[in-house]
Write a protein that holds these residues in place. Structure first.
Motif, short mmCIF file in Angstrom:
data_model
loop_
_atom_site.label_atom_id
_atom_site.label_comp_id
_atom_site.label_asym_id
_atom_site.label_seq_id
_atom_site.Cartn_x
_atom_site.Cartn_y
_atom_site.Cartn_z
N THR A 100 -20.41 31.17 7.55
CA THR A 100 -19.43 31.79 8.45
C THR A 100 -18.30 32.42 7.64
O THR A 100 -17.84 33.53 7.95
CB THR A 100 -18.86 30.74 9.41
N TYR A 101 -17.87 31.72 6.61
CA TYR A 101 -16.82 32.24 5.72
C TYR A 101 -17.26 33.57 5.10
O TYR A 101 -16.51 34.56 5.13
CB TYR A 101 -16.53 31.20 4.65
N HIS A 104 -17.33 36.41 7.69
CA HIS A 104 -16.01 36.99 7.98
C HIS A 104 -15.59 37.95 6.87
O HIS A 104 -14.97 38.99 7.14
CB HIS A 104 -14.97 35.88 8.14
N ASP A 107 -17.04 41.21 7.58
CA ASP A 107 -16.77 41.76 8.91
C ASP A 107 -17.89 41.47 9.91
O ASP A 107 -18.19 42.28 10.78
CB ASP A 107 -16.50 43.27 8.85
N GLY A 108 -18.51 40.30 9.75
CA GLY A 108 -19.51 39.86 10.71
C GLY A 108 -20.93 40.18 10.31
O GLY A 108 -21.18 41.13 9.57
N TRP A 111 -25.95 36.79 13.68
CA TRP A 111 -26.21 35.36 13.54
C TRP A 111 -27.60 34.96 13.99
O TRP A 111 -28.15 33.95 13.54
CB TRP A 111 -25.14 34.55 14.29
#
Length: 299
Positions: A100-101, A104, A107-108, A111
């Protein structure tokens, strides 16, 4: 016109007086899987760190996507997936938190794709990283490198710690990346996997590039072991003097020899006699690698 994704020109790195890499001139083309070979200490990781602007060259330059790696490193890294040779992770995080880090930072990401990769690699993302084996940490490294579907993958010994089943899944990921038109630069000393995955290879020896060739072309020029069974005894001198043939022995109607390059001349010479069987052993990439290094030279 074939587009070069990676280009090195006179790329050189010294650590004080200690050699890193010397005068590397090499291009990696868009859409290919390029294997970068050499034993430990040859300079593979140094090359990768130079490409990612983690260290600066003593002289020379490198570009990725036509961008200077020292001047435009941030723009380059947005488009690159990387697995380092030595993993360093936030041990108190769970695998999912770490990914997840990274997501981010980028910019995504998709998932659903990340979860699919975790399932394929049998990777439990809910466990703390400190509790994982090296192989399971390596799976997380693979996921973070692939999860944003980068244009270029730079992978330093990426299958270290993976079991044979996971290695096979990794090969599938590489094949899919290639099918998508993406480029892969993979450093390895595991020659069977390079032979399986790569289009071309560069062989590094003591910081210098020995050769860059297609795997198929390398194998065609390499020594090949040949065994021909004849219906009758044949004279040894029927094969002496043929270009590329060596180590000829003939006994009880069976000839053994080694051949460099094409078998055409040998087969034509053998066709003058009645041939019952021909056995040839294709050279492995490992044999070719040893021919460049010698059995005892691994520095």
């Amino acid at each position: 016109m074939i587009e070069s994704v990676i280009r090195m020109q006179g790329l050189t790195k010294f650590y004080g007086k200690q050699r890193g890499v010397i005068d590397l001139d090499m291009e990696v083309q868009k859409g290919e899987v390029f294997g970068y070979l050499g034993p430990n200490g040859a300079g593979k990781t140094t090359t990768i760190r130079l490409l990612l602007d983690l260290i600066r060259p003593t002289r020379g330059k490198a570009t990725i996507f036509g961008l200077d790696v020292n001047e435009q490193g941030l723009e380059i890294r947005k488009r690159v997936g990387y697995i380092p040779g030595e993993l360093a992770m936030y041990e108190n995080m769970r695998g999912r938190d770490l990914l997840t880090y990274f997501a981010h930072l980028r910019d995504g990401v998709d998932w659903e794709f990340v979860e699919g990769m975790a399932k394929r690699l049998d990777c439990n993302l809910s466990q703390p990283i400190r509790s994982l084996s090296h192989g399971n940490k390596q799976k997380i490294a693979v996921i973070q490198a692939f999860m944003h579907r980068p244009e270029l993958l730079i992978l330093d010994e990426p299958t270290t710690g993976l079991d044979p089943f996971m290695q096979r899944e990794f090969y599938s990921l590489i094949a899919e990346a290639k099918e998508d038109g993406r480029t892969v630069f993979i450093s390895s000393h595991i020659l069977p996997e390079v032979e399986r995955m790569c289009d071309r290879v560069g062989i590094l020896r003591a910081g210098k590039l020995v050769t860059v060739e297609g795997v198929k072309a390398l194998k065609e020029r390499a020594l090949r072991h040949l065994e021909i069974h004849f219906a009758e005894q044949v004279p040894k001198d029927a094969f002496t003097g043929i270009t590329g043939i060596r180590d000829i022995t003939v006994e009880n109607g069976v000839m053994h020899c080694t051949v460099v390059g094409s078998l055409d001349a040998v087969i034509k010479a053998a066709s003058r006699f009645r041939v019952e069987n021909v056995i040839t052993q294709e050279p492995s990439l490992e044999e070719i690698f040893v021919s460049y290094y010698g059995e005892g030279d691994r520095t």
